[in-house]
Design an enzyme around this catalytic site. Structure first.
Site, PDB file in Angstrom:
ATOM      1  N   SER A   7       0.839  -1.195   0.000  1.00 52.94           N
ATOM      2  CA  SER A   7       0.000   0.000   0.000  1.00 52.94           C
ATOM      3  C   SER A   7       0.873   1.242   0.000  1.00 52.94           C
ATOM      4  O   SER A   7       1.591   1.510   0.979  1.00 52.94           O
ATOM      5  CB  SER A   7      -0.908   0.012   1.232  1.00 52.94           C
ATOM      6  OG  SER A   7      -1.553   1.268   1.358  1.00 52.94           O
ATOM      7  N   HIS A  32      -1.204  -1.391  -4.270  1.00 49.10           N
ATOM      8  CA  HIS A  32      -2.474  -1.018  -3.639  1.00 49.10           C
ATOM      9  C   HIS A  32      -2.504   0.494  -3.418  1.00 49.10           C
ATOM     10  O   HIS A  32      -1.602   1.055  -2.790  1.00 49.10           O
ATOM     11  CB  HIS A  32      -2.621  -1.752  -2.304  1.00 49.10           C
ATOM     12  CG  HIS A  32      -3.967  -1.586  -1.672  1.00 49.10           C
ATOM     13  ND1 HIS A  32      -5.053  -2.365  -2.020  1.00 49.10           N
ATOM     14  CD2 HIS A  32      -4.404  -0.737  -0.719  1.00 49.10           C
ATOM     15  CE1 HIS A  32      -6.095  -2.011  -1.302  1.00 49.10           C
ATOM     16  NE2 HIS A  32      -5.740  -1.010  -0.508  1.00 49.10           N
ATOM     17  N   ASP A  34      -4.758   3.582  -2.000  1.00 51.97           N
ATOM     18  CA  ASP A  34      -5.897   3.997  -1.180  1.00 51.97           C
ATOM     19  C   ASP A  34      -6.305   5.414  -1.514  1.00 51.97           C
ATOM     20  O   ASP A  34      -5.524   6.359  -1.316  1.00 51.97           O
ATOM     21  CB  ASP A  34      -5.537   3.911   0.307  1.00 51.97           C
ATOM     22  CG  ASP A  34      -5.384   2.479   0.790  1.00 51.97           C
ATOM     23  OD1 ASP A  34      -6.324   1.697   0.593  1.00 51.97           O
ATOM     24  OD2 ASP A  34      -4.325   2.150   1.357  1.00 51.97           O
ATOM     25  N   MET A  36      -8.828   8.369  -0.561  1.00 48.39           N
ATOM     26  CA  MET A  36      -9.673   8.799   0.559  1.00 48.39           C
ATOM     27  C   MET A  36     -10.196  10.205   0.315  1.00 48.39           C
ATOM     28  O   MET A  36      -9.456  11.068  -0.152  1.00 48.39           O
ATOM     29  CB  MET A  36      -8.878   8.776   1.867  1.00 48.39           C
ATOM     30  CG  MET A  36      -8.198   7.466   2.157  1.00 48.39           C
ATOM     31  SD  MET A  36      -7.279   7.568   3.715  1.00 48.39           S
ATOM     32  CE  MET A  36      -6.425   6.002   3.692  1.00 48.39           C
ATOM     33  N   HIS A  65      -8.312   1.260  -4.343  1.00 43.73           N
ATOM     34  CA  HIS A  65      -9.287   1.092  -3.264  1.00 43.73           C
ATOM     35  C   HIS A  65      -9.963   2.434  -2.998  1.00 43.73           C
ATOM     36  O   HIS A  65      -9.354   3.350  -2.432  1.00 43.73           O
ATOM     37  CB  HIS A  65      -8.537   0.582  -2.021  1.00 43.73           C
ATOM     38  CG  HIS A  65      -9.385   0.404  -0.819  1.00 43.73           C
ATOM     39  ND1 HIS A  65      -8.840   0.169   0.434  1.00 43.73           N
ATOM     40  CD2 HIS A  65     -10.731   0.403  -0.642  1.00 43.73           C
ATOM     41  CE1 HIS A  65      -9.802   0.048   1.314  1.00 43.73           C
ATOM     42  NE2 HIS A  65     -10.960   0.197   0.692  1.00 43.73           N
ATOM     43  N   MET A  67     -12.060   4.621  -1.056  1.00 50.07           N
ATOM     44  CA  MET A  67     -12.693   4.892   0.240  1.00 50.07           C
ATOM     45  C   MET A  67     -13.364   6.257   0.142  1.00 50.07           C
ATOM     46  O   MET A  67     -12.965   7.226   0.782  1.00 50.07           O
ATOM     47  CB  MET A  67     -11.649   4.836   1.354  1.00 50.07           C
ATOM     48  CG  MET A  67     -11.170   3.432   1.639  1.00 50.07           C
ATOM     49  SD  MET A  67      -9.993   3.344   3.006  1.00 50.07           S
ATOM     50  CE  MET A  67      -8.468   3.543   2.078  1.00 50.07           C
ATOM     51  N   MET A 136     -11.517  -5.487   5.321  1.00 55.36           N
ATOM     52  CA  MET A 136     -10.758  -4.506   6.089  1.00 55.36           C
ATOM     53  C   MET A 136     -10.548  -5.057   7.498  1.00 55.36           C
ATOM     54  O   MET A 136     -11.503  -5.359   8.214  1.00 55.36           O
ATOM     55  CB  MET A 136     -11.507  -3.170   6.161  1.00 55.36           C
ATOM     56  CG  MET A 136     -11.610  -2.420   4.847  1.00 55.36           C
ATOM     57  SD  MET A 136      -9.996  -2.002   4.147  1.00 55.36           S
ATOM     58  CE  MET A 136      -9.248  -1.034   5.473  1.00 55.36           C
ATOM     59  N   GLY A 141      -8.898   4.438   6.971  1.00 54.24           N
ATOM     60  CA  GLY A 141      -8.613   5.869   7.049  1.00 54.24           C
ATOM     61  C   GLY A 141      -7.182   6.193   7.398  1.00 54.24           C
ATOM     62  O   GLY A 141      -6.683   7.261   7.039  1.00 54.24           O
ATOM     63  N   GLY A 143      -3.026   4.457   8.141  1.00 54.48           N
ATOM     64  CA  GLY A 143      -2.099   3.336   8.150  1.00 54.48           C
ATOM     65  C   GLY A 143      -1.558   3.090   9.541  1.00 54.48           C
ATOM     66  O   GLY A 143      -1.745   3.884  10.463  1.00 54.48           O
ATOM     67  N   ASP A 174      -6.668  -6.213   4.321  1.00 55.03           N
ATOM     68  CA  ASP A 174      -5.963  -4.928   4.408  1.00 55.03           C
ATOM     69  C   ASP A 174      -6.064  -4.385   5.822  1.00 55.03           C
ATOM     70  O   ASP A 174      -7.156  -4.087   6.304  1.00 55.03           O
ATOM     71  CB  ASP A 174      -6.586  -3.944   3.416  1.00 55.03           C
ATOM     72  CG  ASP A 174      -5.900  -2.587   3.415  1.00 55.03           C
ATOM     73  OD1 ASP A 174      -4.907  -2.399   4.139  1.00 55.03           O
ATOM     74  OD2 ASP A 174      -6.359  -1.697   2.668  1.00 55.03           O
ATOM     75  N   GLY A 175      -4.897  -4.273   6.480  1.00 52.67           N
ATOM     76  CA  GLY A 175      -4.861  -3.603   7.774  1.00 52.67           C
ATOM     77  C   GLY A 175      -4.119  -4.380   8.844  1.00 52.67           C
ATOM     78  O   GLY A 175      -4.529  -5.488   9.207  1.00 52.67           O
TER      79      GLY A 175
END
Length: 216
Positions: A7, A32, A34, A36, A65, A67, A136, A141, A143, A174-175
């Site tokens: 990510s 990946h 993200d 947002m 991804h 979000m 998730m 929101g 890392g 993810d996470g």
């Protein structure tokens, strides 16, 4: 085959191009990304111009991804920018079946993400047409968060549904993935692993990816 999807939210943005080239050298499976919007999640990251600016640096597929609220409004823009997989959140789209069909009509893979507290059964009937489900394992929101343990059972359940309805389904997690829990997550059924801090912090990117791969 287990895929590693670093990510870039955890990358050093001051040398993002170099970091992408390092991922290319390591032959990671996906990048990946993200996205947002500061509304669906309490943070703002990057968008279409950044994706366009790094697309020429690698042929690694971009796992984008979203979000963001009302993601269907922006799907084509992200595809045009270079996305190969588009993930939208169950919680952010009121017409998810239609959005999945729309993503696939644009010639890219369609994925749906579920927040930690969202039940897998909410997307059970979509599984035959999906390319990927993203579980998730932290609240989205930011890392660097700790893996939420009850997500183990969600991964296992998605794997059971995939075995029944769609054996080609990619199961992404993810996470909070580290060298200490990656093997367990894979055993539960995950076959696409998103890692941010575990790739871009501490040792070199190359060493961090090698360490993760040695665990499964």
């Amino acid at each position: 085959m287990i895929k590693i999807a670093p990510s870039i939210l955890s990358a050093d943005f001051s040398k993002l191009g170099e970091e992408i080239k390092s991922l290319d050298k390591c032959k990671v499976d996906l990048v990946h990304i993200d996205v947002m919007d500061g509304s669906f999640v309490p943070n703002i990251s990057f968008g279409i111009p950044i994706i366009k600016s790094i697309r020429h640096l690698t042929k690694i597929p971009f796992d984008v991804h979203l979000m963001i609220e009302e993601p269907a409004r922006y799907v084509k823009d992200f595809v045009d920018a270079g996305a190969d997989i588009i993930t939208v959140h169950f919680e952010a789209d009121r017409h998810l079946d239609r959005t999945v069909d729309y993503i696939k009509s644009l010639g890219v893979k369609a994925s749906v993400a579920l927040n930690p507290a969202t039940l897998v059964d909410n997307v059970k009937y979509l599984i035959p047409k999906l390319d990927m489900i993203l579980i998730m394992s932290v609240n989205p929101g930011f890392g660097g968060q700790k893996y939420i343990e009850y997500c183990d059972s969600k991964i296992k359940y998605v794997k059971e549904l995939a075995d029944k309805y769609n054996k080609d389904l990619m199961i992404e997690v993810d996470g909070g993935i580290t060298k200490d829990n990656i093997a367990r997550v894979v055993r539960k059924g995950a076959n696409v692993i998103v890692a941010g801090s575990s790739v871009f912090r501490g040792e070199t990117i190359e060493d961090n990816i090698r360490i993760l791969r040695e665990e499964f």
